[in-house]
Design an enzyme around this catalytic site. Structure first.
Site, PDB file in Angstrom:
ATOM      1  N   GLU A 193       0.841  -1.208   0.000  1.00  0.00           N
ATOM      2  CA  GLU A 193       0.000   0.000   0.000  1.00  0.00           C
ATOM      3  C   GLU A 193       0.874   1.255   0.000  1.00  0.00           C
ATOM      4  O   GLU A 193       0.786   2.114   0.879  1.00  0.00           O
ATOM      5  CB  GLU A 193      -0.997  -0.038   1.168  1.00  0.00           C
ATOM      6  CG  GLU A 193      -1.955  -1.213   1.023  1.00  0.00           C
ATOM      7  CD  GLU A 193      -3.193  -1.184   1.934  1.00  0.00           C
ATOM      8  OE1 GLU A 193      -3.268  -0.364   2.861  1.00  0.00           O
ATOM      9  OE2 GLU A 193      -4.102  -2.007   1.680  1.00  0.00           O
ATOM     10  N   GLU A 316      -4.779  -8.687  -0.896  1.00  0.00           N
ATOM     11  CA  GLU A 316      -5.597  -8.521   0.322  1.00  0.00           C
ATOM     12  C   GLU A 316      -7.057  -8.419  -0.111  1.00  0.00           C
ATOM     13  O   GLU A 316      -7.402  -7.554  -0.926  1.00  0.00           O
ATOM     14  CB  GLU A 316      -5.204  -7.264   1.112  1.00  0.00           C
ATOM     15  CG  GLU A 316      -3.869  -7.398   1.812  1.00  0.00           C
ATOM     16  CD  GLU A 316      -3.505  -6.208   2.697  1.00  0.00           C
ATOM     17  OE1 GLU A 316      -4.419  -5.545   3.233  1.00  0.00           O
ATOM     18  OE2 GLU A 316      -2.296  -5.945   2.837  1.00  0.00           O
TER      19      GLU A 316
HETATM   20  O1  AHR Z   1      -5.171  -6.297   6.640  1.00  0.00           O
HETATM   21  C1  AHR Z   1      -5.125  -5.179   7.471  1.00  0.00           C
HETATM   22  C2  AHR Z   1      -4.488  -3.971   6.786  1.00  0.00           C
HETATM   23  O2  AHR Z   1      -5.292  -3.574   5.721  1.00  0.00           O
HETATM   24  C3  AHR Z   1      -3.141  -4.203   6.161  1.00  0.00           C
HETATM   25  O3  AHR Z   1      -2.109  -4.079   7.088  1.00  0.00           O
HETATM   26  C4  AHR Z   1      -3.063  -3.127   5.140  1.00  0.00           C
HETATM   27  O4  AHR Z   1      -2.256  -3.481   4.039  1.00  0.00           O
HETATM   28  C5  AHR Z   1      -4.509  -2.905   4.744  1.00  0.00           C
HETATM   29  O5  AHR Z   1      -4.838  -1.584   4.725  1.00  0.00           O
END
Ligand code: AHR
Length: 512
Positions: A193, A316
């Site tokens: 991110e 994610e």
């Molecule tokens: O999964 C939780 C958080 O969500 C992670 O650390 C981040 O990459 C995302 O914003």
């Protein structure tokens, strides 16, 4: 007479579109569903690592191997976990891997500033993680620190993990730390991110930083090529993908990430278990946006990479709700209901159907954080509905994707609507075909007809995940309330299958 005919025609059209139909093209398979679409993510966050995967070498209450819980290993092996991303997430861009190697009593502690300012004693580090992946039979995916790290630090991590003995000081350090042979580490994330917790960079700046970092990440031979994954867009930030594809030379990149969470409203996420049908509907709308996101990010990638050499890694994804009452808000511990099973079923169908571009995905997160497959409480462990969907779907891993065309009735909420039925199909190496069908409708069972093209099947079996309330979940007191059962409701007759799928349920059929 004409009016009557028109009326009849309208009635017929309405009636015929108000059917659920899946057309299976059994002889049109072209692309393989990478097993890595069924990947997981483990961050130093709450009790994902500590208490989840790892309970320490000296723990005598919970059976473990070198501190790694054996019940977790058994459950994840059954899931056929293919790949595990670590150590973050946002944590990754604060993590200095050298703090987590060598004798444990010499490892420095730090504050985990992203996740509750708790003490991180670095007792679970590179050796522990990579040995654990070997135990799980999963490929490691290391997320490098770009936000607060240096190209040298990441280059050294590559050397420490995969370069041959005696080739430089880093492999020597590895040998000193008890591991002489390199591990196998193919997947490397260049930050996480980068547009947010990974450095708040603009895409053009990150693309340059990315080029700088990967320049020093050296493969040591051609048989163990590293696979470099650029930090990707959040949701529909299509400009991010555009800039990555435009500004990073194709030879320097193997995949681009995408992150997407199913959140009702970031300032009012709602309970994980005590939710209304409206909240359920909104969650499903967010989850089913994945189809559009994957399609549109892929279209941008196609412009620069029509041969699809660069992969998309949705590294994610999952549902995100309020934490369980009484738990640390920074630990993101949430229960997991049939709503989560619906997120998993529809999302995995999307990934399967886009397997020409989506080559990896990592549900967030494996244990005790967000949409987990496992929850632990001291020595107790439960498998969530999401676990069961991933276990039922693991028949698709490395199978040949068979295209399907789905016509579905609508699941309506006020003026909004969603397709009730989603599906995906594949043919495995032994010749068996699997079709996974999801009904997200909260109120109605759906009759579904499957029309088979290009194959003659003799037998059909199935499994179902269903429950009488969509808010149902497995708890430590009732760990098997929701689990897959045999499904005998599908009838095969010639080239047609008929079945009825209950509300908020998942069915996986096997055809031979
Ligand atoms: O999964 C939780 C958080 O969500 C992670 O650390 C981040 O990459 C995302 O914003």
């Amino acid at each position: 007479m004409r009016k009557v005919f028109c009326l009849l025609l309208i009635c017929y059209t309405l009636n015929s579109t108000a059917q659920n139909k899946i057309v299976l093209y059994a002889d049109r398979g072209k692309d393989t569903i990478s097993k890595n679409i069924y990947g997981h993510f483990a961050e130093h966050l709450g009790h994902c690592i500590y208490g989840g995967f790892y309970v320490g070498e000296n723990n005598t209450k919970i059976p473990n191997k070198n501190g790694v819980r054996l019940d977790v290993v058994e459950a994840l092996k059954k899931l056929k976990i293919p790949v595990l991303r670590w150590p973050g997430g946002c944590f990754a861009d604060t993590y200095h891997w050298k703090d987590g190697v060598g004798p444990k009593d010499k490892r420095p502690s730090m504050l985990n500033v992203w996740w509750g300012n708790v003490k991180e004693d670095n007792s679970f580090g590179t050796n522990e993680f990579l040995n654990m992946c070997e135990l799980l039979g999963a490929e490691p995916y290391l997320s490098g620190n770009v936000g607060s790290g240096t190209p040298q630090e990441l280059a050294d991590w590559v050397k420490y993990t995969i370069h041959p003995n005696g080739s430089s000081p880093m492999p020597d350090l590895r040998a000193q730390n008890g591991r002489s042979n390199p591990w196998h580490v193919k997947f490397w994330g260049i930050g996480n991110e980068a547009w947010g917790c990974g450095g708040n960079m603009k895409p053009e700046h990150y693309a340059d930083v990315y080029r700088q970092f990967v320049t020093y990440m050296s493969d040591w031979n051609n048989s163990d090529r590293i696979f470099r994954i650029a930090s990707g867009a959040s949701d529909d930030d299509y400009n991010w993908t555009e800039v990555m594809m435009r500004d990073i030379p194709a030879k320097m990149i193997d995949a681009i990430g995408v992150h997407h969470y199913s959140v009702i409203d970031w300032s009012n996420k709602g309970s994980a278990t005590n939710f209304s049908e409206e909240q359920y509907f909104t969650t499903m709308q967010k989850a089913m946006e994945m189809e559009e996101l994957v399609t549109k990010h892929s279209a941008i990638m196609d412009k620069y990479d029509p041969k699809k050499k660069i992969a998309m890694a949705v590294d994610e994804w999952g549902g995100w709700y309020d934490v369980e009452p009484g738990t640390n808000p920074a630990f993101l511990f949430q229960q997991n209901t049939m709503r989560d099973a619906m997120i998993a079923g529809t999302t995995l169908n999307t990934f399967n159907n886009h397997c020409d571009r989506v080559k990896m995905a990592n549900v967030a997160q494996a244990i005790n954080v967000l949409q987990s497959v496992i929850l632990t409480n001291e020595e107790k462990l439960i498998l969530t509905p999401t676990y069961h969907v991933m276990e039922m779907y693991n028949v698709h891993q490395d199978a040949l994707m068979l295209p399907t065309a789905v016509t579905s009735v609508d699941y309506k909420m006020g003026k909004e609507k969603l397709k009730a039925i989603s599906a995906s199909a594949s043919k495995d190496k032994n010749g068996a075909t699997h079709i996974s069908v999801v009904n997200v409708d909260a109120n109605n069972a759906q009759d579904v007809t499957i029309e088979i093209n290009g194959a003659n099947y003799k037998s059909i079996t199935g499994r179902i995940l269903t429950s009488d309330k969509m808010q149902n979940y497995n708890s430590f007191d009732s760990p098997e309330k929701i689990k897959p059962a045999a499904y005998t409701g599908a009838k095969l007759s010639g080239s047609t299958i008929t079945l009825k799928i209950p509300a908020y349920s998942v069915i996986v059929l096997e055809l031979k």
